[in-house]
Design an enzyme around this catalytic site. Structure first.
Site, PDB file in Angstrom:
ATOM      1  N   LYS A  55       2.020   6.587 -15.059  1.00 54.76           N
ATOM      2  CA  LYS A  55       2.311   5.235 -15.539  1.00 54.76           C
ATOM      3  C   LYS A  55       3.199   4.436 -14.594  1.00 54.76           C
ATOM      4  O   LYS A  55       3.365   3.248 -14.775  1.00 54.76           O
ATOM      5  CB  LYS A  55       2.895   5.272 -16.951  1.00 54.76           C
ATOM      6  CG  LYS A  55       2.056   5.999 -17.982  1.00 54.76           C
ATOM      7  CD  LYS A  55       0.586   5.593 -18.025  1.00 54.76           C
ATOM      8  CE  LYS A  55       0.305   4.245 -18.566  1.00 54.76           C
ATOM      9  NZ  LYS A  55      -0.468   4.250 -19.813  1.00 54.76           N
ATOM     10  N   SER A 297      -0.615  16.586 -22.064  1.00 53.94           N
ATOM     11  CA  SER A 297      -1.888  15.932 -21.752  1.00 53.94           C
ATOM     12  C   SER A 297      -2.499  16.509 -20.472  1.00 53.94           C
ATOM     13  O   SER A 297      -3.732  16.553 -20.349  1.00 53.94           O
ATOM     14  CB  SER A 297      -1.719  14.412 -21.642  1.00 53.94           C
ATOM     15  OG  SER A 297      -0.976  14.059 -20.497  1.00 53.94           O
TER      16      SER A 297
HETATM   17  N1  PMP Z   1      -1.016  11.363 -20.489  1.00 56.90           N
HETATM   18  C1  PMP Z   1       0.221  10.882 -20.660  1.00 56.90           C
HETATM   19  C2  PMP Z   1       1.364  11.843 -20.831  1.00 56.90           C
HETATM   20  C3  PMP Z   1       0.424   9.487 -20.692  1.00 56.90           C
HETATM   21  O1  PMP Z   1       1.664   8.997 -20.888  1.00 56.90           O
HETATM   22  C4  PMP Z   1      -0.690   8.626 -20.542  1.00 56.90           C
HETATM   23  C5  PMP Z   1      -0.495   7.142 -20.623  1.00 56.90           C
HETATM   24  N2  PMP Z   1      -0.288   6.669 -21.946  1.00 56.90           N
HETATM   25  C6  PMP Z   1      -1.962   9.170 -20.377  1.00 56.90           C
HETATM   26  C7  PMP Z   1      -2.079  10.544 -20.333  1.00 56.90           C
HETATM   27  C8  PMP Z   1      -3.225   8.326 -20.293  1.00 56.90           C
HETATM   28  O2  PMP Z   1      -3.296   7.375 -19.274  1.00 56.90           O
HETATM   29  P1  PMP Z   1      -4.004   5.973 -19.480  1.00 56.90           P
HETATM   30  O3  PMP Z   1      -3.050   5.110 -20.294  1.00 56.90           O
HETATM   31  O4  PMP Z   1      -4.194   5.435 -18.103  1.00 56.90           O
HETATM   32  O5  PMP Z   1      -5.274   6.144 -20.225  1.00 56.90           O
END
Ligand code: PMP
Length: 362
Positions: A55, A297
Site C-alpha cells: 500500500k 494475506s
Molecule cells: N493484503 C493486505 C495485507 C492489504 O493491506 C491489502 C490492501 N488492502 C491487500 C492485501 C490487497 O491489495 P489491493 O487493495 O491492492 O487489492
C-alpha cells in the site's frame, strides 16, 4: 545459489532525496523448499517497501496525483478509511511531505497497525467492528465533509490501479522478461493490485493466467451477486456474501469500484476461495521453511498459488503477491501459540549447561 566466492554488495549506485523514492522495485524471490518440485514458484515481496506493504505504492500515488490536480493544498489534512496498510503507507508519505493525516479504522484490525500510524504522526479514529468496513468508510466521508479535508478514497480513486499499472506490473514484466510466467496469483482488498496489473498482463503477457483469491467465508465475487453503488461509485450497502474473516486487508464487506473493472473486463481466469486457517498455516510455513516473513494475506495468496502449482504442467512458472510483513500481526491469530516465555524444550537447553540459567532459581 551455491557459490565459492564470499558474498559482497556494491550499493544501489544512487542517493535518495526522500523515503518516498524508495517505494516499489520489490524483488521476486524463489520459494525453494515448500513449492511442488515440478514448478518454479516466486513470491513478489511487497514488505521490501519502506513502510512494509504494497500500500506504500497506493499512498504515494494518491498524494502525488492529488497534488498534480491541485486537489490537495500544502498543509491540508488528508483523511482515509483503511484496514491498516494504506494508513501506514499514507502516514509515511504524509510525514515525509508535511500533511496531517486522520485515519478511520474498525477496532477489529491489529493493535500494531494503530500504534504504527500514531508513531508516524497520524490520528486514528476507531469505528465499531459491528459497523464493518462500511462503517469506517462512512466515518471518513463524514469527517472529510465536516472539515474540508482531502478524502483519499482508495476504493474508488483512479490513482489506485494506475500505480500498479505503472509500477507493480512494469516490475513483473521486467523481472520475467525472457522467462515463462504461466500464472500470477493475488487476492484483493481495494482491487488496485489486480486491476492495475491485470490491465498490463492481459496486453503484454496474454498467456499468463491470472488467479484471484478471496476468503472462503466471504466469496463476494464467487457469489455472482452484483454490488449496489451510489452515483459517486461508493457502495450502497454491505454485500450479502460477506462474513467477517481473518485475512486482514483482503475483501471488505463490499465490492470496491476499483475491483469492478477486473470483474467487467475479465482480468482473472480463475477465482480460488481460501480458508483463514490455511492462510495462517502457509504464512507460518513460508517463515519456518523459507525464511520469508509475510502476513496472513500473503499466506492466503501462497495457499492459492500452491493449489494452482500442484495441478500445473511440468516446468510451469508462478508468481504470487506477498502484500505485507508478518510483523504487523504479532497480536493476531498468526502468532497464536508462539511463546513469550521459554518452552519446556528451551528450559531443558537452559539447564543443559551450568552457567547463566533463568529457570534454575524457580
Ligand atoms: N493484503 C493486505 C495485507 C492489504 O493491506 C491489502 C490492501 N488492502 C491487500 C492485501 C490487497 O491489495 P489491493 O487493495 O491492492 O487489492
Amino acid at each position: 545459489m551455491t557459490s565459492h566466492a564470499s558474498r559482497t554488495t556494491d550499493g544501489r549506485k544512487r542517493l535518495y532525496d526522500s523515503v518516498v523514492d524508495t517505494i516499489g522495485n520489490t524483488p521476486c524471490i524463489r520459494v525453494n523448499r515448500i513449492a511442488p518440485k515440478h514448478v518454479r514458484l516466486y513470491v513478489k515481496a511487497e514488505f521490501f517497501n519502506p513502510a512494509g506493504s504494497v500500500k506504500d505504492r497506493l499512498a504515494i500515488s494518491i498524494i502525488e496525483e492529488a497534488e498534480r490536480r491541485g486537489d490537495l493544498k500544502p498543509g491540508q489534512t488528508v483523511v482515509e478509511a483503511t484496514s491498516g496498510n494504506t494508513g501506514i503507507g499514507l502516514a509515511m508519505v504524509c510525514a515525509a511531505k508535511g500533511y496531517p493525516l486522520v485515519v478511520t479504522m474498525a477496532d477489529s484490525f491489529s493493535i500494531e497497525r494503530r500504534r504504527m500510524m500514531r508513531f508516524l504522526g497520524a490520528k486514528v479514529v476507531l469505528t465499531p467492528r459491528a459497523a464493518k468496513g462500511l462503517g469506517m468508510y462512512r466515518k471518513a466521508q463524514e469527517l472529510a465533509e465536516a472539515n474540508g479535508w482531502f478524502y483519499a478514497r482508495q476504493f474508488e480513486t483512479p490513482a489506485n490501479a494506475k500505480i500498479h499499472e505503472n509500477t507493480t506490473a512494469r516490475e513483473l514484466l521486467a523481472d520475467f522478461n525472457g522467462e515463462r510466467l504461466d500464472y500470477w496469483v493475488t487476492g484483493y482488498g481495494t482491487g488496485g493490485t489486480i486491476t492495475g496489473v491485470g490491465r498490463v498482463l492481459r496486453k503484454e503477457r496474454p498467456n499468463t493466467k491470472i488467479i484471484l483469491s478471496e476468503p472462503s467465508i466471504a466469496q463476494l465475487l464467487g457469489s455472482g451477486v452484483a454490488q449496489e453503488r451510489g452515483a459517486d461509485h461508493s457502495p450502497a450497502g454491505s454485500h450479502s456474501a460477506f462474513t467477517p474473516h481473518p485475512i486482514q486487508g483482503w475483501t471488505p464487506d463490499f465490492i470496491p469500484y476499483v475491483l469492478q473493472e477486473s470483474v467487467d473486463k475479465h482480468y482473472y481466469d480463475e477465482l480460488i476461495p481460501i480458508a483463514g486457517p490455511d492462510a495462517i498455516a502457509w504464512s507460518r510455513r513460508l517463515a519456518l521453511e523459507e525464511g520469508i516473513f509475510t502476513g496472513i494475506s500473503g499466506g492466503a495468496s501462497l495457499a492459492a498459488a500452491v493449489q494452482v502449482a500442484e495441478r500445473a504442467p511440468e516446468g510451469s512458472v508462478l508468481c504470487c503477491m506477498l502484500p505485507d510483513t508478518g510483523e504487523r500481526y504479532l497480536s493476531t491469530p498468526l502468532f497464536e501459540g508462539v511463546a513469550t516465555e521459554m518452552t519446556p524444550e528451551e528450559e531443558a537447553l537452559s539447564r543443559s549447561t551450568p552457567g547463566y540459567q533463568m529457570a534454575a532459581a524457580a
